[in-house]
Write a protein that holds these residues in place. Sequence first.
Motif, PDB file in Angstrom:
ATOM      1  N   ALA A  22       0.885  -1.173   0.000  1.00  0.00           N
ATOM      2  CA  ALA A  22       0.000   0.000   0.000  1.00  0.00           C
ATOM      3  C   ALA A  22       0.914   1.211   0.000  1.00  0.00           C
ATOM      4  CB  ALA A  22      -0.896   0.012   1.229  1.00  0.00           C
ATOM      5  N   ALA A  23       0.817   2.022  -1.045  1.00  0.00           N
ATOM      6  CA  ALA A  23       1.652   3.217  -1.156  1.00  0.00           C
ATOM      7  C   ALA A  23       0.746   4.409  -1.390  1.00  0.00           C
ATOM      8  CB  ALA A  23       2.640   3.071  -2.306  1.00  0.00           C
ATOM      9  N   GLY A  24       1.137   5.541  -0.819  1.00  0.00           N
ATOM     10  CA  GLY A  24       0.298   6.713  -1.016  1.00  0.00           C
ATOM     11  C   GLY A  24       0.894   7.979  -0.454  1.00  0.00           C
ATOM     12  N   ARG A  25       0.054   9.007  -0.517  1.00  0.00           N
ATOM     13  CA  ARG A  25       0.470  10.330  -0.060  1.00  0.00           C
ATOM     14  C   ARG A  25      -0.709  11.017   0.609  1.00  0.00           C
ATOM     15  NH1 ARG A  25       3.431  14.816  -3.861  1.00  0.00           N
ATOM     16  NH2 ARG A  25       3.890  16.283  -2.199  1.00  0.00           N
ATOM     17  N   VAL A  26      -0.421  11.716   1.693  1.00  0.00           N
ATOM     18  CA  VAL A  26      -1.427  12.497   2.405  1.00  0.00           C
ATOM     19  C   VAL A  26      -0.946  13.939   2.434  1.00  0.00           C
ATOM     20  CG1 VAL A  26      -2.648  12.812   4.592  1.00  0.00           C
ATOM     21  CG2 VAL A  26      -2.032  10.515   3.853  1.00  0.00           C
ATOM     22  N   THR A  27      -1.786  14.852   1.947  1.00  0.00           N
ATOM     23  CA  THR A  27      -1.459  16.274   1.966  1.00  0.00           C
ATOM     24  C   THR A  27      -2.668  17.033   2.484  1.00  0.00           C
ATOM     25  OG1 THR A  27      -2.227  16.604  -0.298  1.00  0.00           O
ATOM     26  CG2 THR A  27       0.105  16.135  -0.015  1.00  0.00           C
ATOM     27  N   GLU A  48       4.426  10.902   2.608  1.00  0.00           N
ATOM     28  CA  GLU A  48       4.242   9.720   1.781  1.00  0.00           C
ATOM     29  C   GLU A  48       4.477   8.477   2.622  1.00  0.00           C
ATOM     30  OE1 GLU A  48       6.887  10.097  -1.541  1.00  0.00           O
ATOM     31  OE2 GLU A  48       5.692  11.702  -2.441  1.00  0.00           O
ATOM     32  N   PHE A  49       3.865   7.378   2.215  1.00  0.00           N
ATOM     33  CA  PHE A  49       4.070   6.121   2.924  1.00  0.00           C
ATOM     34  C   PHE A  49       4.145   4.984   1.917  1.00  0.00           C
ATOM     35  CE2 PHE A  49      -0.452   6.972   2.767  1.00  0.00           C
ATOM     36  CZ  PHE A  49      -0.993   5.777   2.304  1.00  0.00           C
ATOM     37  N   GLU A  50       4.862   3.930   2.316  1.00  0.00           N
ATOM     38  CA  GLU A  50       4.988   2.724   1.510  1.00  0.00           C
ATOM     39  C   GLU A  50       5.022   1.548   2.485  1.00  0.00           C
ATOM     40  OE1 GLU A  50       7.249   1.552  -2.576  1.00  0.00           O
ATOM     41  OE2 GLU A  50       8.363   2.711  -1.111  1.00  0.00           O
ATOM     42  N   LEU A  51       3.920   0.819   2.530  1.00  0.00           N
ATOM     43  CA  LEU A  51       3.758  -0.251   3.505  1.00  0.00           C
ATOM     44  C   LEU A  51       3.606  -1.593   2.820  1.00  0.00           C
ATOM     45  CD1 LEU A  51       0.999   1.547   5.593  1.00  0.00           C
ATOM     46  CD2 LEU A  51       3.427   1.531   6.082  1.00  0.00           C
ATOM     47  N   ALA A  52       4.123  -2.625   3.460  1.00  0.00           N
ATOM     48  CA  ALA A  52       3.903  -3.989   3.003  1.00  0.00           C
ATOM     49  C   ALA A  52       2.922  -4.644   3.963  1.00  0.00           C
ATOM     50  CB  ALA A  52       5.212  -4.761   2.973  1.00  0.00           C
ATOM     51  N   GLU A  56       1.441 -11.981   9.586  1.00  0.00           N
ATOM     52  CA  GLU A  56       1.969 -12.329  10.910  1.00  0.00           C
ATOM     53  C   GLU A  56       3.208 -11.497  11.212  1.00  0.00           C
ATOM     54  OE1 GLU A  56       2.909 -16.451  10.582  1.00  0.00           O
ATOM     55  OE2 GLU A  56       0.816 -17.081  10.450  1.00  0.00           O
ATOM     56  N   GLU A  57       3.455 -11.270  12.474  1.00  0.00           N
ATOM     57  CA  GLU A  57       4.633 -10.489  12.888  1.00  0.00           C
ATOM     58  C   GLU A  57       5.933 -11.193  12.520  1.00  0.00           C
ATOM     59  OE1 GLU A  57       4.757  -8.680  16.765  1.00  0.00           O
ATOM     60  OE2 GLU A  57       2.569  -8.511  16.790  1.00  0.00           O
ATOM     61  N   VAL A  72      -2.046  -7.117   8.895  1.00  0.00           N
ATOM     62  CA  VAL A  72      -3.450  -7.373   8.555  1.00  0.00           C
ATOM     63  C   VAL A  72      -3.645  -8.887   8.637  1.00  0.00           C
ATOM     64  CG1 VAL A  72      -5.273  -7.124   6.843  1.00  0.00           C
ATOM     65  CG2 VAL A  72      -3.477  -5.387   7.004  1.00  0.00           C
ATOM     66  N   PRO A  73      -4.169  -9.370   9.773  1.00  0.00           N
ATOM     67  CA  PRO A  73      -4.362 -10.816   9.920  1.00  0.00           C
ATOM     68  C   PRO A  73      -5.302 -11.382   8.849  1.00  0.00           C
ATOM     69  CG  PRO A  73      -4.563  -9.702  12.033  1.00  0.00           C
ATOM     70  CD  PRO A  73      -4.528  -8.635  10.972  1.00  0.00           C
ATOM     71  N   PRO A  74      -5.088 -12.643   8.474  1.00  0.00           N
ATOM     72  CA  PRO A  74      -5.938 -13.261   7.449  1.00  0.00           C
ATOM     73  C   PRO A  74      -7.417 -13.211   7.856  1.00  0.00           C
ATOM     74  CG  PRO A  74      -4.086 -14.687   7.989  1.00  0.00           C
ATOM     75  CD  PRO A  74      -4.068 -13.554   8.965  1.00  0.00           C
ATOM     76  N   GLY A  75      -8.264 -12.900   6.896  1.00  0.00           N
ATOM     77  CA  GLY A  75      -9.698 -12.850   7.138  1.00  0.00           C
ATOM     78  C   GLY A  75     -10.199 -11.505   7.634  1.00  0.00           C
ATOM     79  N   GLU A  76      -9.298 -10.609   8.028  1.00  0.00           N
ATOM     80  CA  GLU A  76      -9.712  -9.280   8.493  1.00  0.00           C
ATOM     81  C   GLU A  76      -9.700  -8.299   7.333  1.00  0.00           C
ATOM     82  OE1 GLU A  76      -7.967  -7.566  11.950  1.00  0.00           O
ATOM     83  OE2 GLU A  76      -8.095  -9.421  13.102  1.00  0.00           O
ATOM     84  N   GLU A  77     -10.561  -7.288   7.449  1.00  0.00           N
ATOM     85  CA  GLU A  77     -10.610  -6.255   6.424  1.00  0.00           C
ATOM     86  C   GLU A  77      -9.460  -5.265   6.622  1.00  0.00           C
ATOM     87  OE1 GLU A  77     -14.367  -4.305   6.218  1.00  0.00           O
ATOM     88  OE2 GLU A  77     -15.451  -6.166   5.877  1.00  0.00           O
ATOM     89  N   VAL A  78      -9.027  -4.672   5.532  1.00  0.00           N
ATOM     90  CA  VAL A  78      -7.978  -3.654   5.578  1.00  0.00           C
ATOM     91  C   VAL A  78      -8.620  -2.361   6.081  1.00  0.00           C
ATOM     92  CG1 VAL A  78      -6.383  -2.302   4.189  1.00  0.00           C
ATOM     93  CG2 VAL A  78      -6.686  -4.732   3.723  1.00  0.00           C
ATOM     94  N   ALA A  79      -8.121  -1.845   7.197  1.00  0.00           N
ATOM     95  CA  ALA A  79      -8.681  -0.632   7.814  1.00  0.00           C
ATOM     96  C   ALA A  79      -7.937   0.591   7.281  1.00  0.00           C
ATOM     97  CB  ALA A  79      -8.584  -0.724   9.320  1.00  0.00           C
ATOM     98  N   VAL A  80      -8.377   1.098   6.136  1.00  0.00           N
ATOM     99  CA  VAL A  80      -7.701   2.234   5.504  1.00  0.00           C
ATOM    100  C   VAL A  80      -7.826   3.483   6.374  1.00  0.00           C
ATOM    101  CG1 VAL A  80      -7.613   3.705   3.459  1.00  0.00           C
ATOM    102  CG2 VAL A  80      -8.028   1.259   3.213  1.00  0.00           C
TER     103      VAL A  80
END
Length: 141
Positions: A22-27, A48-52, A56-57, A72-80
């Motif tokens: 997940a990559a993006g920018r907040v302004t 800007e951010f760039e996340l993988a 699991e940890e 983001v554990p399996p089965g959970e929604e991505v909390a944007v």
Amino acid sequence: MALESVNVAVEFSRDQDGYRVAAGRVTGEVTLTCERCMGDMHYSVDTEFELALVAEESQVPSLPKRYDPWLVPPGEEVAVGALLEDTLLLAIPVFPKHEPEECQIKMSFGIENEDDPSLSSVPEKPNPFSILADLKASQKK
């Protein structure tokens, strides 16, 4: 923190190594509370951010250094929304303060014009090494 106007762009993809990214920018503009005067302070955010995304940890140590982990554990929604909130919190200063000339609190502590040496209440002390400089100069003669 109050949001005035914030623009967000986020792109989800897979990189060449197969990592979910997940990559993006907040302004935008946020209103913070100044720690000196407790008044409102407008602050511009541009980060800007760039996340993988990892399940699991235990996967975190193997991530390339260019990525920050996002668990983001399996089965959970991505909390944007939570991601954007965390990104904004990391982008603002820990102790927000106006610039001294903009702050409502006087920083001069009674001195009206700090540039005028006649208004200074602390007398200037003589340099203790000036005696050595005079002795050295007299020895050269």
